[in-house]
Write a protein that holds these residues in place. Structure first.
Motif, PDB file in Angstrom:
ATOM      1  N   LEU A 226       0.828  -1.206   0.000  1.00  0.00           N
ATOM      2  CA  LEU A 226       0.000   0.000   0.000  1.00  0.00           C
ATOM      3  C   LEU A 226       0.867   1.262   0.000  1.00  0.00           C
ATOM      4  CD1 LEU A 226      -3.097  -0.582   2.319  1.00  0.00           C
ATOM      5  CD2 LEU A 226      -3.065  -0.174  -0.137  1.00  0.00           C
ATOM      6  N   ILE A 227       1.979   1.223   0.707  1.00  0.00           N
ATOM      7  CA  ILE A 227       2.894   2.363   0.701  1.00  0.00           C
ATOM      8  C   ILE A 227       3.425   2.581  -0.713  1.00  0.00           C
ATOM      9  CG2 ILE A 227       5.132   3.194   1.500  1.00  0.00           C
ATOM     10  CD1 ILE A 227       4.541   1.782   4.178  1.00  0.00           C
ATOM     11  N   LEU A 264      -5.064  -3.584  10.352  1.00  0.00           N
ATOM     12  CA  LEU A 264      -4.205  -2.410  10.172  1.00  0.00           C
ATOM     13  C   LEU A 264      -5.005  -1.118  10.368  1.00  0.00           C
ATOM     14  CD1 LEU A 264      -2.119  -3.616   7.108  1.00  0.00           C
ATOM     15  CD2 LEU A 264      -1.208  -3.085   9.371  1.00  0.00           C
ATOM     16  N   ALA A 265      -6.262  -1.120   9.941  1.00  0.00           N
ATOM     17  CA  ALA A 265      -7.107   0.062  10.131  1.00  0.00           C
ATOM     18  C   ALA A 265      -7.395   0.292  11.611  1.00  0.00           C
ATOM     19  CB  ALA A 265      -8.404  -0.101   9.349  1.00  0.00           C
ATOM     20  N   LYS A 269      -3.167   2.470  10.848  1.00  0.00           N
ATOM     21  CA  LYS A 269      -2.112   2.467   9.831  1.00  0.00           C
ATOM     22  C   LYS A 269      -2.636   2.602   8.412  1.00  0.00           C
ATOM     23  CE  LYS A 269       0.896  -0.417  12.712  1.00  0.00           C
ATOM     24  NZ  LYS A 269       1.592  -1.730  12.844  1.00  0.00           N
ATOM     25  N   VAL A 270      -3.870   2.163   8.177  1.00  0.00           N
ATOM     26  CA  VAL A 270      -4.472   2.278   6.847  1.00  0.00           C
ATOM     27  C   VAL A 270      -5.931   2.695   7.011  1.00  0.00           C
ATOM     28  CG1 VAL A 270      -2.956   0.432   5.967  1.00  0.00           C
ATOM     29  CG2 VAL A 270      -5.307  -0.124   6.658  1.00  0.00           C
ATOM     30  N   GLU A 271      -6.543   3.068   5.908  1.00  0.00           N
ATOM     31  CA  GLU A 271      -7.969   3.353   5.893  1.00  0.00           C
ATOM     32  C   GLU A 271      -8.545   2.873   4.582  1.00  0.00           C
ATOM     33  OE1 GLU A 271      -8.296   7.529   6.401  1.00  0.00           O
ATOM     34  OE2 GLU A 271      -7.439   8.039   4.438  1.00  0.00           O
ATOM     35  N   GLY A 272      -9.811   2.525   4.601  1.00  0.00           N
ATOM     36  CA  GLY A 272     -10.410   2.024   3.382  1.00  0.00           C
ATOM     37  C   GLY A 272     -11.888   1.779   3.523  1.00  0.00           C
ATOM     38  N   ALA A 275     -14.795  -4.462   1.576  1.00  0.00           N
ATOM     39  CA  ALA A 275     -14.220  -5.513   0.742  1.00  0.00           C
ATOM     40  C   ALA A 275     -14.056  -5.090  -0.711  1.00  0.00           C
ATOM     41  CB  ALA A 275     -15.084  -6.770   0.820  1.00  0.00           C
ATOM     42  N   ARG A 276     -14.825  -4.118  -1.166  1.00  0.00           N
ATOM     43  CA  ARG A 276     -14.801  -3.740  -2.580  1.00  0.00           C
ATOM     44  C   ARG A 276     -14.220  -2.350  -2.830  1.00  0.00           C
ATOM     45  NH1 ARG A 276     -17.801  -7.421  -5.405  1.00  0.00           N
ATOM     46  NH2 ARG A 276     -19.245  -8.714  -4.171  1.00  0.00           N
ATOM     47  N   GLY A 277     -13.952  -1.612  -1.766  1.00  0.00           N
ATOM     48  CA  GLY A 277     -13.501  -0.247  -1.923  1.00  0.00           C
ATOM     49  C   GLY A 277     -11.989  -0.110  -2.031  1.00  0.00           C
ATOM     50  N   VAL A 278     -11.550   1.141  -2.019  1.00  0.00           N
ATOM     51  CA  VAL A 278     -10.132   1.484  -2.141  1.00  0.00           C
ATOM     52  C   VAL A 278      -9.532   1.639  -0.745  1.00  0.00           C
ATOM     53  CG1 VAL A 278      -8.488   3.197  -2.977  1.00  0.00           C
ATOM     54  CG2 VAL A 278     -10.492   2.587  -4.367  1.00  0.00           C
ATOM     55  N   TRP A 279      -8.302   1.119  -0.584  1.00  0.00           N
ATOM     56  CA  TRP A 279      -7.572   1.219   0.674  1.00  0.00           C
ATOM     57  C   TRP A 279      -6.294   2.013   0.456  1.00  0.00           C
ATOM     58  CZ3 TRP A 279      -9.055  -0.912   5.451  1.00  0.00           C
ATOM     59  CH2 TRP A 279     -10.235  -1.661   5.412  1.00  0.00           C
ATOM     60  N   SER A 280      -5.877   2.749   1.493  1.00  0.00           N
ATOM     61  CA  SER A 280      -4.652   3.545   1.391  1.00  0.00           C
ATOM     62  C   SER A 280      -4.005   3.666   2.761  1.00  0.00           C
ATOM     63  CB  SER A 280      -4.952   4.937   0.835  1.00  0.00           C
ATOM     64  OG  SER A 280      -5.887   5.606   1.666  1.00  0.00           O
ATOM     65  N   VAL A 281      -2.752   4.075   2.759  1.00  0.00           N
ATOM     66  CA  VAL A 281      -2.007   4.272   4.007  1.00  0.00           C
ATOM     67  C   VAL A 281      -2.415   5.590   4.638  1.00  0.00           C
ATOM     68  CG1 VAL A 281       0.295   4.577   4.996  1.00  0.00           C
ATOM     69  CG2 VAL A 281      -0.076   2.888   3.197  1.00  0.00           C
ATOM     70  N   VAL A 282      -2.528   5.598   5.944  1.00  0.00           N
ATOM     71  CA  VAL A 282      -2.850   6.829   6.679  1.00  0.00           C
ATOM     72  C   VAL A 282      -1.615   7.706   6.762  1.00  0.00           C
ATOM     73  CG1 VAL A 282      -3.553   7.772   8.903  1.00  0.00           C
ATOM     74  CG2 VAL A 282      -4.667   5.714   8.013  1.00  0.00           C
TER      75      VAL A 282
END
Length: 282
Positions: A226-227, A264-265, A269-272, A275-282
């Protein structure tokens, strides 16, 4: 009673619907429901000789139920379920109808109706053995393992399996809880693990340690991806992290990746978005 020095028999090949002795107190009968989810099939365990406890009667299958009844010879007094997934508990009603056995589990769910709801640390004490319920959420919120004190054997259900890892499917499946539950059973000083799928595990601490290492390595890998990627959907992370991967296993990999991301959320550390959406690093 059998003490903790009991030895476990050399493992024969798993045979469907035939009783196999694995220790002085325990027999195993494997249901004929092999698949990529169940491995060679669901193991049902018969504990005790004079009075019998059945652990995980398995799927609704007349042949399997008859095999259990034949092996027990009219001595079944109790039924315990590790959890209520469809390969573990649907066999309960037919077995109870034939035996009148007391049904015990964490909760009434998935069609299962209990006579006694178990909590962490609850025990069944008989003239032959003592069985302790160990609440192990992670694979499922209502998951229990059962610890045979006399032989220091853990009936692990789907918490630990021989030869493979365990699928964690949110929201009922929870990766953080799963890792905590692994630490919990490791502290029991186990001599053996009798899983719901596969052979008896006679090096329990090594297997548990590998499970934890594998999960933490996968978590670090996904965080790193993700990073690098900035943001990604679960399908993209599966494609990058699992190389190569049998297509039939992709849905299971997606579930496990989702579980890791939710952990992780929870740690910030991450947000998203599910199951079908977009995830990214906080």
């Amino acid at each position: 009673m059998t003490d903790a020095s009991a030895t476990f028999t050399t493992e024969p090949p798993l045979v469907h619907d035939k009783p196999q002795v694995i220790s002085p107190l325990v027999r195993r009968i494997t249901a004929a429901n092999p698949s990529h989810m169940t491995g060679p099939g669901t193991n049902t365990y018969l504990v005790g000789n004079d009075e019998v406890l059945v652990i995980d009667p398995g799927p609704e299958d007349d042949v399997h139920t008859k095999a259990i009844l034949k092996a027990a010879k009219g001595r079944i007094r109790w039924i315990m379920c590790t959890h209520t997934h469809p390969d573990h508990s649907p066999g309960v009603p037919a077995l109870k109808a034939e035996t009148g056995a007391e049904v015990m589990a964490w909760s009434n769910r998935g069609g299962l109706r209990t006579d006694r709801r178990l909590s962490d640390g609850d025990q069944l004490v008989t003239d032959e053995f003592t069985m302790t319920a160990v609440h192990t959420p992670g694979h499922a919120g209502n998951h229990l393992c059962f610890f045979l004190e006399d032989e220091r054997m853990l009936f692990s259900g789907d918490h630990i399996m021989q030869g493979s890892t365990v699928v964690i499917t949110p929201p009922d499946g929870d990766m953080g809880a799963y890792l905590e539950s692994l630490a919990k059973v490791r502290a029991l000083n186990l001599k053996a693990i009798a899983p719901a799928h596969g052979h008896v595990i006679t090096d329990p601490n090594a297997v548990i340690d590998w499970y934890v290492t594998h999960r933490l390595e996968r978590e670090a890998q996904l965080h790193g991806l993700l990073i690098e990627m900035g943001s990604a959907r679960i399908a993209q992370l599966v494609e990058a992290a699992y190389v190569p991967l049998d297509p039939v296993l992709i849905p299971m990999a997606k579930r496990s990746v989702h579980a890791h991301l939710r952990k992780l959320a929870d740690e910030g550390k991450v947000e998203g978005n599910g199951a079908r959406g977009v995830w990214s690093v906080v």
